[in-house]
Design a protein around this motif. Sequence first.
Motif, short mmCIF file in Angstrom:
data_model
loop_
_atom_site.label_atom_id
_atom_site.label_comp_id
_atom_site.label_asym_id
_atom_site.label_seq_id
_atom_site.Cartn_x
_atom_site.Cartn_y
_atom_site.Cartn_z
N TYR A 1 32.06 49.71 41.27
CA TYR A 1 32.25 51.17 41.29
C TYR A 1 32.63 51.71 39.91
CZ TYR A 1 33.33 55.87 42.72
OH TYR A 1 33.31 57.25 42.84
N GLN A 2 33.21 50.87 39.09
CA GLN A 2 33.66 51.35 37.77
C GLN A 2 32.53 51.44 36.76
OE1 GLN A 2 37.15 48.36 37.96
NE2 GLN A 2 37.92 50.00 36.68
N THR A 3 31.41 50.77 37.04
CA THR A 3 30.35 50.71 36.02
C THR A 3 28.96 51.11 36.50
OG1 THR A 3 30.01 48.38 36.57
CG2 THR A 3 31.44 48.84 34.70
N HIS B 1 35.97 44.43 45.38
CA HIS B 1 36.74 45.07 44.31
C HIS B 1 36.91 46.55 44.69
CE1 HIS B 1 37.94 44.55 39.85
NE2 HIS B 1 38.40 45.74 40.22
N TRP B 2 37.51 46.77 45.87
CA TRP B 2 38.09 48.05 46.29
C TRP B 2 37.13 49.09 46.86
CZ3 TRP B 2 41.63 49.04 41.40
CH2 TRP B 2 42.42 47.91 41.19
N ASP B 3 35.81 48.83 46.87
CA ASP B 3 34.89 49.87 47.35
C ASP B 3 34.54 49.66 48.83
OD1 ASP B 3 33.65 47.54 46.56
OD2 ASP B 3 32.06 48.49 45.40
N ILE C 1 43.83 34.86 38.03
CA ILE C 1 45.02 35.67 37.70
C ILE C 1 44.59 36.85 36.84
CG2 ILE C 1 47.22 35.72 36.43
CD1 ILE C 1 47.45 32.72 36.91
N ASN C 2 45.03 38.03 37.24
CA ASN C 2 44.90 39.19 36.36
C ASN C 2 46.29 39.45 35.78
OD1 ASN C 2 42.31 39.39 37.27
ND2 ASN C 2 42.54 41.38 38.28
N TYR C 3 46.41 39.37 34.48
CA TYR C 3 47.71 39.63 33.85
C TYR C 3 47.54 40.73 32.82
CZ TYR C 3 51.74 39.39 30.81
OH TYR C 3 52.84 39.74 30.07
N GLY D 1 50.43 52.97 28.71
CA GLY D 1 51.89 52.93 28.73
C GLY D 1 52.39 51.58 29.23
N TRP D 2 51.54 50.55 29.18
CA TRP D 2 51.92 49.21 29.64
C TRP D 2 52.45 48.41 28.46
CZ3 TRP D 2 46.87 47.89 32.85
CH2 TRP D 2 46.79 48.77 33.94
N LEU D 3 53.48 47.60 28.73
CA LEU D 3 54.08 46.77 27.68
C LEU D 3 53.14 45.65 27.27
CD1 LEU D 3 57.65 46.43 29.21
CD2 LEU D 3 57.13 47.37 26.95
N THR E 1 41.19 35.99 35.28
CA THR E 1 40.01 36.78 35.68
C THR E 1 40.05 38.19 35.08
OG1 THR E 1 41.19 36.97 37.78
CG2 THR E 1 39.25 35.57 37.76
N GLU E 2 41.21 38.60 34.58
CA GLU E 2 41.30 39.86 33.83
C GLU E 2 42.51 39.83 32.93
OE1 GLU E 2 41.27 43.64 35.90
OE2 GLU E 2 39.89 42.83 37.39
N ASN E 3 42.35 40.41 31.76
CA ASN E 3 43.44 40.66 30.83
C ASN E 3 42.85 41.61 29.79
OD1 ASN E 3 44.48 39.26 27.86
ND2 ASN E 3 46.02 39.96 29.28
N HIS F 1 37.88 38.84 29.64
CA HIS F 1 38.54 40.04 29.12
C HIS F 1 38.12 41.25 29.96
CE1 HIS F 1 40.87 42.13 26.13
NE2 HIS F 1 39.98 43.11 26.18
N TRP F 2 39.11 42.07 30.31
CA TRP F 2 38.82 43.36 30.93
C TRP F 2 38.82 44.40 29.84
CZ3 TRP F 2 37.12 44.67 35.69
CH2 TRP F 2 36.98 46.05 35.93
N SER F 3 37.68 44.93 29.48
CA SER F 3 36.44 44.87 30.21
C SER F 3 35.30 44.75 29.20
CB SER F 3 36.31 46.14 31.05
OG SER F 3 35.12 46.15 31.80
N GLU G 1 38.25 54.25 35.10
CA GLU G 1 39.54 53.59 35.32
C GLU G 1 40.24 54.23 36.53
OE1 GLU G 1 40.88 50.85 34.53
OE2 GLU G 1 42.92 51.26 35.16
N TRP G 2 39.59 54.19 37.68
CA TRP G 2 40.18 54.63 38.95
C TRP G 2 40.83 56.01 38.82
CZ3 TRP G 2 37.58 51.72 42.06
CH2 TRP G 2 37.30 50.41 41.72
N ALA G 3 42.10 56.15 39.21
CA ALA G 3 42.71 57.48 39.20
C ALA G 3 42.74 58.09 37.79
CB ALA G 3 44.13 57.41 39.76
N ARG H 1 40.20 53.85 27.88
CA ARG H 1 39.11 52.97 27.45
C ARG H 1 39.61 51.53 27.35
NH1 ARG H 1 34.56 55.47 25.51
NH2 ARG H 1 34.71 57.74 25.45
N PHE H 2 39.03 50.66 28.16
CA PHE H 2 39.40 49.24 28.20
C PHE H 2 38.33 48.33 27.61
CE2 PHE H 2 42.63 50.34 31.43
CZ PHE H 2 43.59 49.36 31.27
N GLY H 3 37.17 48.88 27.24
CA GLY H 3 36.05 48.01 26.87
C GLY H 3 36.18 47.39 25.49
C1 NOJ Z 1 42.77 45.61 37.31
C2 NOJ Z 1 41.59 46.03 38.12
O1 NOJ Z 1 41.03 44.92 38.75
C3 NOJ Z 1 40.54 46.80 37.34
O2 NOJ Z 1 39.68 47.36 38.26
C4 NOJ Z 1 41.23 47.81 36.45
O3 NOJ Z 1 40.31 48.63 35.81
C5 NOJ Z 1 42.09 47.08 35.46
N1 NOJ Z 1 43.11 46.36 36.18
C6 NOJ Z 1 42.79 47.99 34.45
O4 NOJ Z 1 43.66 48.82 35.13
#
Ligand code: NOJ
Length: 467
Positions: free
Chosen positions: A27-29, A129-131, A298-300, A341-343, A367-369, A414-416, A422-424, A430-432
């Motif tokens: 859904y994000q892409t 993945h949430w959809d 793990i998503n960290y 605003g994340w540490l 699986t994500e960072n 790497h996300w992404s 980015e959802w809400a 921008r995470f790319g």
């Molecule tokens: C985790 C989620 O899986 C992903 O959909 C989201 O975009 C990233 N975190 C960044 O918030």
Amino acid sequence: MTVDSGQPKNNLYFPDDFLFGTATAAYQTEGAVSEDGRGISIWDTFCLKPGKTYRGDNGDIACDSYHRIDEDLDLLNNLNLNAYRFSLAWPRILPNGTGSINQKGIDHYNRLIDGLLERGIAPAATIYHWDLPQALEDKGGWLNRDTAQYLADYAAICADVFGDRVDRFVTINEPQIVAKLGYRVGIHAPGVADPIKGGIATHHVMLAHGLATQAIKASKNGSVPVGITVDLTDVVSLDPKSDEEGIQIDREVNGLYLEPVLLGKYPEINQIEMLPPDHVILGNDMEITSTEIDFIGINYYQPHIIRPLGNREIRFDEYEYYGHPTIVGVKPPEMPLTDMGWLVDAGGLERVLKKVDSMTKKPIYITENGCAVSDYVDPTGAIHDNERISYLQDHLVACWRSINQGINLKGYYHWSLLDNFEWAAGYSKRFGIVYVDFLTQKRIPKDSALFYSEVAKSKMITVNPPK
Ligand code: NOJ
């Protein structure tokens, strides 16, 4: 396996079979939400509600990846990445969530998977993945126990049609976010804000994971590795007086989703409204949630730092901690913050890996960072995202150190790959590692993409030698 092959100390070598990838979600892409028979998802519906997403942004077009498979595959290839994690859109494959299969949806993912394999890139497919299909939300969504079985039935189809070619299946992405943000707090679809419902959704999602794992293993491609992706954080208490609370928070934000999978139980949590109510845990449910998996994802992103509230006021760099009136969350001014605003604390990743390693010896994948940066294209056409490079570098070093300490870490995504929905927060974050100009859909690799590409190619990261 050679981790450090005797090269100068500032060159850190990863194992030859280590996966360097990026991750995205449908859904994000993808965009193309009304094309080729795709059904409606809860995110299509949620975005239409006023005030739910930044500026009313939605995934209608997103990165238009549905139409740009070849371009994006070439992008991955040019960046030397050997792994890609994407998600299968349930409403593309089963427009109503159950029942008839939409062949065009299957065709789309076949093109993607085959294109990855042709380029030597290992595909990891996330099933959910949430959809959620809206048709299932209309039957109660994750508050309806049947949804767990529907997900398993859909997973069986995915396994039958894609399981001969994918490297791995992730059943569910971040059960915590599905339940907490979707049902407890309500800032994600479907937007329910009710603590008790949060607990019910939690159990149904964990059950869905177990049933889906069993369904994949029972499919005709039953040997394909299956696991789950949990979002974990490192809970740090700054004062012994908040240590006990720290343990509780660790159980609420990490244990609640890890323990049903790895230990077949929910943790002991004082604030019982965080837990699934007893009446929804039936028969051998906990055996199902703990069906043996082949790996854990793990998503960290960040640590959670706390201190006792005491009689001090909440400072500008602190925040109220959900459900814990006697402590506050802290964002120490000396620590960098991302655009969310994340540490930023790569040490937290090492500690999270250690914790998971103490619970299971199964292979682990990050699986994500990643991090959001307020990237912009400069007058020369370049994007100098130095903050992302330093985030990536530090977290990769944390991975290397963990492997060197014997942790069974097999890959990092790497996300992404692309800036995306980015959802809400819509398109405001921008995470790319690749910039997307959402007016033209032009992709421009950022400096971080070039940096990561070098790491992936050499399987090596260079750190400054100690002075
Ligand atoms: C985790 C989620 O899986 C992903 O959909 C989201 O975009 C990233 N975190 C960044 O918030």
